[in-house]
Design a protein around this motif. Structure first.
Motif, PDB file in Angstrom:
ATOM      1  N   MET A 107     -14.473 -70.057  55.348  1.00  0.00           N
ATOM      2  CA  MET A 107     -13.157 -70.467  54.861  1.00  0.00           C
ATOM      3  C   MET A 107     -12.126 -69.422  55.267  1.00  0.00           C
ATOM      4  N   VAL A 108     -11.011 -69.903  55.819  1.00  0.00           N
ATOM      5  CA  VAL A 108      -9.940 -69.017  56.278  1.00  0.00           C
ATOM      6  C   VAL A 108      -8.715 -69.248  55.399  1.00  0.00           C
ATOM      7  N   ILE A 109      -8.327 -68.239  54.633  1.00  0.00           N
ATOM      8  CA  ILE A 109      -7.133 -68.336  53.785  1.00  0.00           C
ATOM      9  C   ILE A 109      -5.902 -68.343  54.694  1.00  0.00           C
ATOM     10  N   PRO A 110      -4.966 -69.287  54.505  1.00  0.00           N
ATOM     11  CA  PRO A 110      -3.848 -69.432  55.451  1.00  0.00           C
ATOM     12  C   PRO A 110      -2.708 -68.441  55.207  1.00  0.00           C
ATOM     13  N   GLU A 111      -3.042 -67.192  55.033  1.00  0.00           N
ATOM     14  CA  GLU A 111      -2.058 -66.117  54.925  1.00  0.00           C
ATOM     15  C   GLU A 111      -2.564 -64.928  55.732  1.00  0.00           C
ATOM     16  N   PRO A 112      -1.678 -64.158  56.367  1.00  0.00           N
ATOM     17  CA  PRO A 112      -2.112 -62.987  57.145  1.00  0.00           C
ATOM     18  C   PRO A 112      -2.397 -61.795  56.232  1.00  0.00           C
ATOM     19  N   LEU A 113      -3.553 -61.836  55.593  1.00  0.00           N
ATOM     20  CA  LEU A 113      -3.920 -60.786  54.642  1.00  0.00           C
ATOM     21  C   LEU A 113      -4.664 -59.629  55.309  1.00  0.00           C
ATOM     22  N   PHE A 114      -5.081 -59.817  56.543  1.00  0.00           N
ATOM     23  CA  PHE A 114      -5.766 -58.767  57.296  1.00  0.00           C
ATOM     24  C   PHE A 114      -4.835 -58.265  58.397  1.00  0.00           C
ATOM     25  N   LEU A 115      -4.670 -56.947  58.487  1.00  0.00           N
ATOM     26  CA  LEU A 115      -3.751 -56.333  59.445  1.00  0.00           C
ATOM     27  C   LEU A 115      -4.565 -55.541  60.457  1.00  0.00           C
ATOM     28  N   TYR A 116      -4.526 -55.997  61.699  1.00  0.00           N
ATOM     29  CA  TYR A 116      -5.322 -55.393  62.772  1.00  0.00           C
ATOM     30  C   TYR A 116      -4.429 -54.448  63.578  1.00  0.00           C
ATOM     31  N   ARG A 117      -4.870 -53.205  63.689  1.00  0.00           N
ATOM     32  CA  ARG A 117      -4.094 -52.200  64.419  1.00  0.00           C
ATOM     33  C   ARG A 117      -4.375 -52.323  65.919  1.00  0.00           C
ATOM     34  N   LEU A 159     -14.696 -53.233  56.786  1.00  0.00           N
ATOM     35  CA  LEU A 159     -13.317 -52.909  57.149  1.00  0.00           C
ATOM     36  C   LEU A 159     -13.346 -51.685  58.048  1.00  0.00           C
ATOM     37  N   ASP A 160     -12.844 -51.830  59.260  1.00  0.00           N
ATOM     38  CA  ASP A 160     -12.805 -50.694  60.177  1.00  0.00           C
ATOM     39  C   ASP A 160     -11.782 -49.671  59.702  1.00  0.00           C
ATOM     40  N   PRO A 161     -12.005 -48.380  60.010  1.00  0.00           N
ATOM     41  CA  PRO A 161     -11.185 -47.312  59.414  1.00  0.00           C
ATOM     42  C   PRO A 161      -9.790 -47.161  60.005  1.00  0.00           C
ATOM     43  N   ASP A 162      -9.400 -48.058  60.897  1.00  0.00           N
ATOM     44  CA  ASP A 162      -8.023 -48.031  61.399  1.00  0.00           C
ATOM     45  C   ASP A 162      -7.264 -49.301  61.042  1.00  0.00           C
ATOM     46  N   ASP A 163      -7.918 -50.238  60.320  1.00  0.00           N
ATOM     47  CA  ASP A 163      -7.276 -51.493  59.949  1.00  0.00           C
ATOM     48  C   ASP A 163      -6.884 -51.481  58.475  1.00  0.00           C
ATOM     49  N   LEU A 164      -6.083 -52.468  58.085  1.00  0.00           N
ATOM     50  CA  LEU A 164      -5.541 -52.524  56.729  1.00  0.00           C
ATOM     51  C   LEU A 164      -5.697 -53.936  56.169  1.00  0.00           C
ATOM     52  N   ILE A 165      -5.653 -54.043  54.846  1.00  0.00           N
ATOM     53  CA  ILE A 165      -5.627 -55.347  54.196  1.00  0.00           C
ATOM     54  C   ILE A 165      -4.488 -55.367  53.177  1.00  0.00           C
ATOM     55  N   GLU A 166      -3.944 -56.560  52.977  1.00  0.00           N
ATOM     56  CA  GLU A 166      -2.884 -56.726  51.989  1.00  0.00           C
ATOM     57  C   GLU A 166      -3.467 -56.568  50.578  1.00  0.00           C
ATOM     58  N   PRO A 167      -2.636 -56.197  49.596  1.00  0.00           N
ATOM     59  CA  PRO A 167      -3.148 -55.934  48.239  1.00  0.00           C
ATOM     60  C   PRO A 167      -3.907 -57.087  47.597  1.00  0.00           C
ATOM     61  N   THR A 168      -3.614 -58.335  47.975  1.00  0.00           N
ATOM     62  CA  THR A 168      -4.275 -59.473  47.326  1.00  0.00           C
ATOM     63  C   THR A 168      -5.476 -59.997  48.105  1.00  0.00           C
ATOM     64  N   PHE A 169      -5.823 -59.348  49.211  1.00  0.00           N
ATOM     65  CA  PHE A 169      -6.926 -59.878  50.030  1.00  0.00           C
ATOM     66  C   PHE A 169      -8.183 -60.059  49.189  1.00  0.00           C
ATOM     67  N   LEU A 170      -8.594 -59.021  48.511  1.00  0.00           N
ATOM     68  CA  LEU A 170      -9.869 -59.055  47.800  1.00  0.00           C
ATOM     69  C   LEU A 170      -9.848 -60.089  46.677  1.00  0.00           C
ATOM     70  N   GLU A 171      -8.788 -60.094  45.895  1.00  0.00           N
ATOM     71  CA  GLU A 171      -8.711 -61.033  44.775  1.00  0.00           C
ATOM     72  C   GLU A 171      -8.789 -62.475  45.256  1.00  0.00           C
ATOM     73  N   LYS A 172      -8.040 -62.787  46.309  1.00  0.00           N
ATOM     74  CA  LYS A 172      -8.010 -64.161  46.798  1.00  0.00           C
ATOM     75  C   LYS A 172      -9.331 -64.547  47.462  1.00  0.00           C
ATOM     76  N   ALA A 173      -9.911 -63.641  48.224  1.00  0.00           N
ATOM     77  CA  ALA A 173     -11.154 -63.965  48.921  1.00  0.00           C
ATOM     78  C   ALA A 173     -12.300 -64.174  47.942  1.00  0.00           C
ATOM     79  N   VAL A 174     -12.394 -63.312  46.925  1.00  0.00           N
ATOM     80  CA  VAL A 174     -13.463 -63.459  45.936  1.00  0.00           C
ATOM     81  C   VAL A 174     -13.281 -64.761  45.156  1.00  0.00           C
TER      82      VAL A 174
END
Length: 697
Positions: free
Chosen positions: A571-581, A468-483
């Protein structure tokens, strides 16, 4: 079909694109059937879907979620065409949505096959992604319904499904037997439909003395030579002596009258699935002459309910048409047999029973959603996930990134922050204030992004790695859903999500990106797989050799290419869980043009055997180059006066001919050229061409 389901006692819902009169209530719904319009995407994230079929597919998914919450469907059927069900199917596999329903894909003819049959070779990244998603929809469906065995066979080994024909009700009256010879063609004017064979065969019959009329009803398409009008190509094939015997008409909704006045209906396709035009003619009792390539051979009983000719053989078609038109006897003999055949083969009530049986057999395969991630083993101090955060002079953004990590619903992680020799005093000072049990800081001399990630990889303890780059963000459920997806799907190389772009604040979404996955042909041209933020097994990343430190950019693209070469999938989860600055001063925007070309050449050479079909890769590359050149020139044209524009266009065209610029360069130029009257236009173009879009775009 909807009426037949309702008459069998089912509750039926039809979900369709908005149409005139639908929302306003102008459409009368059949009893037991409810019709819904797809809700169009709203907000900044809608900008992620530049390709209309993908935008519609996402709108179908979001609308369907709301409807399913109200009605709890047992069976949902999508067409494979234009990947309409892709996001809903992927949501079931990755998020457990629609778990109570059997999700089926009804085959028509996939886009890749249509293009091949029409001799259309042009591809862009968008159309290649559509092909890839159509294939994924077929693979991931609980049930595949095909109207013919021929289509399943055409798709090749590994494609299984249940053959269920299209439903068709008989018209109330059959076609009359007409003494006057006439031939009808119904359907779009496409090369694959073999209309040129019919025209050539009829001219041969005219030369033999046959007097007849040919009526061709269908809209033109750009499937002629060089992508030109097929209609004009067909007209050029007609000898002026016979031109008055051929009548071209546009598509019409009511074709029953045309069938009723034809002696013969010809379906001369080079290959076709199960064209409704042929079925409709058979149902009306019209004599159908069809090619033996495709699904009509499974319906027509030769000499009894129709006549067949060898596909592509004009001479044989000529002979069969001569037999059909010579006397009324063949038409009289097949009239009732054809109607009886369709009544038995395509009766809607029978089709309903076949679908019911197929759904019942598919029920045990219903996907119940991924399991919850396992808890940490007792006595183990190793976290499940290690975040790899490379850091270089990013103090302004790092606190927000750390907050997004610590907001995760799955908390079994560590953060490995690698300071890659920061020189900014504030950024260095910030590190001294960051003390937390979940954070480890690694300091090293500056070595670049790949070096920093490798340094973090060496000390990481987690089973999984998430860069994860230090200027980007992830939604709270990214990790749970990806794992959860990773642990429920053995053999995955990585798990990622859709991407939302934002400026300054994550609430200010300004677009996004839809990763494809590991499409090896596309991946050889552009990073279609993911951004760097993708969950991977640490041991896999280590086995791949980590990140290539010779690469000053595109290091994630290189990792995904190595995964693909090993036969892995993503596999690509069909939700925008990664936020690119989106930042104008990011490394991806300031990479010099010359450096980019060197890196792309290095990647192409390193992964020379990545593409499974190099010809397809080249077509994607050429299609993107052409499209981006046109976009660049259009934007320049809007920015400068016409006389200057002519000189700029000449210069740009000359440059593009001398240098084979890849997709990234062209897209960057097209996106960022803007007028600035204070500086010469050539300086603006040079500046813009030196930039690049966000990683993966």
């Amino acid at each position: 079909m909807a009426r037949a389901f309702a008459e069998a006692g089912h509750e039926v819902h039809v979900l369709t694109a908005p149409r005139a009169g639908l929302v306003a209530g102008g459409l009368t719904e059949p009893p037991g059937v409810r019709i819904h319009a797809v809700e169009e995407l709203q907000g900044g994230f809608a900008g992620a879907f530049a390709h209309p079929p993908l935008r519609h597919a996402m709108a179908v998914y979001t609308t369907l979620k709301t409807l399913h919450a109200r009605h709890s469907f047992d069976f949902i059927e999508f067409p494979e065409r234009e990947c309409e069900g892709f996001f809903a199917l992927r949501a079931k596999r990755t998020l457990g949505h629609f778990a109570s329903a059997v999700l089926a894909v009804r085959l028509h003819t996939p886009t890749a096959e249509l293009l091949k049959l029409n001799r259309v070779a042009t591809l862009t990244q968008d159309s290649a992604q559509q092909e890839f998603f159509e294939a994924a929809s077929i693979r991931e469906a609980d049930l595949v319904l095909s109207p013919t065995r021929a289509l399943l066979e055409r798709l090749g080994p590994g494609h299984s499904g249940v053959v269920v024909p299209y439903p068709l009700a008989l018209p109330t009256e059959s076609a009359a037997v007409h003494p006057r010879p006439s031939v009808l063609y119904l359907g779009p004017l496409e090369y694959r439909k073999g209309v040129h064979l019919l025209i050539d065969a009829m001219q041969a019959l005219f030369a033999r003395g046959l007097r007849a009329q040919v009526r061709l009803i269908g809209d033109d398409t750009p499937t002629g030579p060089g992508g030109g009008s097929l209609l004009q190509w067909l007209k050029r094939r007609i000898d002026p002596a016979w031109s008055e015997r051929f009548h071209f008409e546009p598509h019409r909704a009511d074709t029953e009258r045309a069938i009723a006045t034809a002696a013969v209906c010809c379906v001369p396709s080079l290959w076709d699935n199960l064209p409704y035009e042929g079925l409709g003619a058979l149902a009306a009792g019209c004599l159908v002459v069809a090619s033996d390539a495709g699904g009509l051979t499974e319906v027509i009983e030769e000499g009894r309910s129709g006549l067949l000719f060898r596909s592509g053989d004009v001479a044989h078609l000529t002979d069969v048409l001569e037999k059909a038109l010579g006397t009324p006897a063949p038409r009289e003999a097949t009239r009732e047999h054809a109607r009886a055949r369709i009544a038995a083969y395509c009766h809607p009530a029978s089709i309903v029973r076949q679908v019911e049986a197929a759904v019942a057999d598919a029920a045990p395969k219903r996907y119940q959603g991924p399991p919850k991630p396992a808890a940490r083993a007792p006595g183990s101090d190793a976290p499940l996930v290690s975040f790899l955060v490379p850091y270089y002079n990013m103090g302004r953004y790092l606190p927000e990134t750390l907050r997004s990590i610590r907001a995760q619903t799955l908390t079994d992680y560590e953060i490995v922050l690698v300071d890659d020799g920061s020189t900014d005093s504030e950024s260095r000072a910030l590190l001294d204030t960051l003390h937390a049990p979940d954070l480890r800081i690694v300091r090293k001399r500056n070595g670049g992004l790949s070096s920093a990630r490798n340094a973090g990889l060496r000390v990481a303890r987690g089973r999984y790695i998430l860069p994860l780059d230090p200027d980007d963000l992830i939604e709270p459920t990214f990790l749970e859903k990806a794992v959860a997806v990773m642990e429920a799907t053995p053999g995955l190389g990585y798990v990622t999500s859709l991407v939302a772009y934002f400026r300054e604040s994550p609430e200010n979404v300004v677009g996004g990106w839809i990763p494809s996955g590991l499409d090896r042909d596309a991946l050889w041209v552009v990073n279609a797989a993911s951004t760097c933020t993708a969950l991977m097994e640490r041991r896999l990343l280590e086995a791949l050799g980590g990140y290539d430190e010779w690469l000053t950019a595109f290091e994630d693209w290189d990792v995904f290419s190595r995964m693909a070469e090993r036969g892995l999938t993503g596999m690509v989860i069909p939700e925008p869980l990664f936020l690119y600055r989106r930042r104008s001063d990011s490394m991806t925007h300031t990479l010099r043009l010359a450096e980019r070309l060197l890196l792309l050449s290095y990647l192409s050479n390193k992964h020379a055997t990545l593409a499974l079909d190099p010809g397809r890769s080249l077509r994607i590359r050429e299609g993107e180059a052409h499209r981006m050149e046109a976009r660049l020139l259009a934007e320049v044209a809007a920015a400068v006066p016409p006389p200057l524009m002519n000189r700029v266009a000449d210069r740009v065209n000359g440059t593009l001919k001398r240098f084979d610029l890849l997709h990234h360069t062209l897209r960057s130029a097209a996106r960022h050229v803007a007028p600035d009257e204070s500086r010469p236009i050539r300086h603006q173009l040079v500046d813009r061409l030196r930039r690049k879009p966000p990683s993966g775009a």
